[in-house]
Scaffold this motif. Sequence first.
Motif, mmCIF file in Angstrom:
data_model
loop_
_atom_site.group_PDB
_atom_site.id
_atom_site.type_symbol
_atom_site.label_atom_id
_atom_site.label_comp_id
_atom_site.label_asym_id
_atom_site.label_seq_id
_atom_site.Cartn_x
_atom_site.Cartn_y
_atom_site.Cartn_z
ATOM 1 N N VAL A 31 0.863 -1.173 0.000
ATOM 2 C CA VAL A 31 0.000 0.000 0.000
ATOM 3 C C VAL A 31 0.899 1.223 0.000
ATOM 4 N N ASP A 32 0.683 2.127 -0.966
ATOM 5 C CA ASP A 32 1.527 3.317 -1.085
ATOM 6 C C ASP A 32 0.645 4.510 -1.392
ATOM 7 N N MET A 33 0.233 5.224 -0.333
ATOM 8 C CA MET A 33 -0.618 6.390 -0.471
ATOM 9 C C MET A 33 0.201 7.650 -0.240
ATOM 10 N N GLU A 34 -0.420 8.795 -0.386
ATOM 11 C CA GLU A 34 0.308 10.052 -0.282
ATOM 12 C C GLU A 34 0.944 10.231 1.094
ATOM 13 N N ARG A 35 0.224 9.864 2.144
ATOM 14 C CA ARG A 35 0.727 10.094 3.496
ATOM 15 C C ARG A 35 1.034 8.814 4.265
ATOM 16 N N ALA A 36 0.677 7.661 3.732
ATOM 17 C CA ALA A 36 0.866 6.425 4.483
ATOM 18 C C ALA A 36 1.289 5.302 3.551
ATOM 19 N N SER A 37 1.984 4.333 4.134
ATOM 20 C CA SER A 37 2.407 3.167 3.363
ATOM 21 C C SER A 37 2.428 1.947 4.273
ATOM 22 N N LEU A 38 2.217 0.784 3.653
ATOM 23 C CA LEU A 38 2.315 -0.492 4.345
ATOM 24 C C LEU A 38 3.226 -1.386 3.536
ATOM 25 N N SER A 39 4.304 -1.855 4.171
ATOM 26 C CA SER A 39 5.302 -2.676 3.483
ATOM 27 C C SER A 39 5.392 -4.045 4.117
ATOM 28 N N VAL A 40 5.849 -5.009 3.298
ATOM 29 C CA VAL A 40 6.131 -6.356 3.771
ATOM 30 C C VAL A 40 7.637 -6.567 3.683
ATOM 31 N N PRO A 41 8.353 -6.544 4.802
ATOM 32 C CA PRO A 41 9.796 -6.798 4.781
ATOM 33 C C PRO A 41 10.114 -8.266 5.042
ATOM 34 N N VAL A 42 11.110 -8.767 4.320
ATOM 35 C CA VAL A 42 11.628 -10.120 4.528
ATOM 36 C C VAL A 42 13.150 -10.010 4.553
ATOM 37 N N GLN A 43 13.787 -10.603 5.560
ATOM 38 C CA GLN A 43 15.241 -10.496 5.712
ATOM 39 C C GLN A 43 15.835 -11.853 6.051
ATOM 40 N N LEU A 44 17.033 -12.090 5.538
ATOM 41 C CA LEU A 44 17.701 -13.371 5.763
ATOM 42 C C LEU A 44 19.202 -13.164 5.832
ATOM 43 N N ILE A 45 19.837 -13.796 6.805
ATOM 44 C CA ILE A 45 21.296 -13.842 6.914
ATOM 45 C C ILE A 45 21.712 -15.312 6.973
ATOM 46 N N LEU A 46 22.683 -15.685 6.140
ATOM 47 C CA LEU A 46 23.269 -17.019 6.163
ATOM 48 C C LEU A 46 24.748 -16.888 6.487
ATOM 49 N N ALA A 47 25.226 -17.744 7.369
ATOM 50 C CA ALA A 47 26.645 -17.754 7.742
ATOM 51 C C ALA A 47 27.148 -19.185 7.677
ATOM 52 N N HIS A 48 28.290 -19.372 7.012
ATOM 53 C CA HIS A 48 28.879 -20.706 6.861
ATOM 54 C C HIS A 48 30.327 -20.684 7.310
ATOM 55 N N GLN A 49 30.709 -21.667 8.114
ATOM 56 C CA GLN A 49 32.103 -21.893 8.475
ATOM 57 C C GLN A 49 32.447 -23.347 8.176
ATOM 58 N N GLY A 50 33.544 -23.533 7.447
ATOM 59 C CA GLY A 50 33.943 -24.890 7.090
ATOM 60 C C GLY A 50 35.071 -24.870 6.090
ATOM 61 N N GLY A 51 34.975 -25.752 5.096
ATOM 62 C CA GLY A 51 35.999 -25.857 4.070
ATOM 63 C C GLY A 51 36.448 -27.296 3.897
#
Length: 377
Positions: free
Chosen positions: A194-214
Motif C-alpha cells: 500500500v503506497d498512499m500520499e501520506r501512508a504506506s504499508l510494506s512487507v519486509p523479509v530479511q535473511l542472513i546465512l553464515a557458513h564456516q567450514g571448508g
Amino acid sequence: MSFFLRLIAGGLLLFLAFTAVAQQDNSAFYLSAGPDSARQKTLSVQWDLMGYFKNNEYFAPTLDGYTLFGYQAPIALHYQVNDHWSALGGIYLQKDFGIEGFSTIDPLFSIRYKHGPWFAAFGTLDGSLDHRLIEPLYDFERRLLNPLENGMQFRYHDDRLFADVWVDWQQAIVPGDDEQEIITGGLSFSYKIVDMERASLSVPVQLILAHQGGQTNTANTDPVFTLANGAAGLDFRVREKGFISSWAVQSYAVMYGGNIPDGLFAYSSGAGLYVNAYAESSVVDVMASYWKGSEYISYLGGDRYVSDSRSVVNPLAVEPDRELFILRFMKDVKLVDGIRLSARAEPFWNLNGGGFDINYGLYILYDGGFRLAENNL
C-alpha cells in the motif's frame, strides 16, 4: 516488578504508535558511494570519515560493558567511466584510541554498475547498515567494528521495492590451513503493498546465512556449520505535518536455525518477536522496541537479543527466554555541508528480572571529495 515493567513498556509502545520509520534511521551511517552519471570521465578523491564514541554500561551476566572510541578513515580514488560504470580503489584506516598504531588497515577496491534502480558491485560492497537489517539480525555496532564487506552485491531500489542480495567472503583458506573459511550473505527485501500520499504499508523479509567450514583445511578439526537468521513482518508508516514529521509501527517474526552440529552452540534453533514504534520530530527521534526471544542465537545480530553468552567474563551464562524493552533517543544534526553530528542514547530493561542497562554514543561523520581531472582520461 516484571509485570509493572511490562505495563510501562506496553503503554509507551501504544503512545508512540498513536501519537507519532519504525526501524531506526541509520542513513547517516550508510557507506554507499555509487556511480554519479553527471560526472562521466571523471577522476576524483572521495572519503567517508567517522569519529565515534560509544559507551556500553552493561551489567547483565551475558553481556560485558566496554567503550569504543576512535575514528575510521576510508579514502579512495573514484573513476566514473560512463553513465553506468565506475571503479574505486583506496585504503581503509581505523584507529581505536588507546591502542598503538592502527587497528585496521585494509585495501578498498570495487567495480560498480548502476542503471536506474539497479545497482551491482564486485569487490568492496555497499554493506553494513546499508543492508537495512533489523538489529536482531545485524548489530549497529558492526558499523564501528567490522564495517567492510568484500564479495558481490546486487540491489534494486525504487519507490515501492527495496531488494538487496550479497555475499561477503570474510575469510578464505588454502590447502592445509588451520583456519575455517567464513562466508556470510543475505537478502534484505521490502515491498510496499500500500503506497498512499501520506501512508504506506510494506512487507519486509530479511535473511542472513553464515557458513564456516571448508574442504582443504586439513589441519582444522572444528565442526562445519551453516547458520540462518531470518525475519518477516509488516511495516506501517505515516507522514505528518507539524512537530511530529512521521511515525511508524513495525512487527517482525524472527527465527534462528540451520545445519548446526549438536553441542556447538547453546541452542540449535530458536525464535523471537520484535516490535518497534518510532516517532520522528524536529527535536529528537524516539523509538520504543519490545523483544521476546526463545533460545535465539544470531551470527551478526546484536548481543543483547541472543540467549547465549557474549561475555568474556561469563562465557557459559545463558538466558533461554530473553525479554527486553528498549528506548532509543536519536538526534542527527547537519553542521555544514557534508558534516553531520549524531547522538544516541539507548536505555533498556530486561523484563525477566535482569535489571537495567544503557549505551550511549556520539558520532561525527564527514563525507566529501574533490575532482582531480575530467573529460580527458
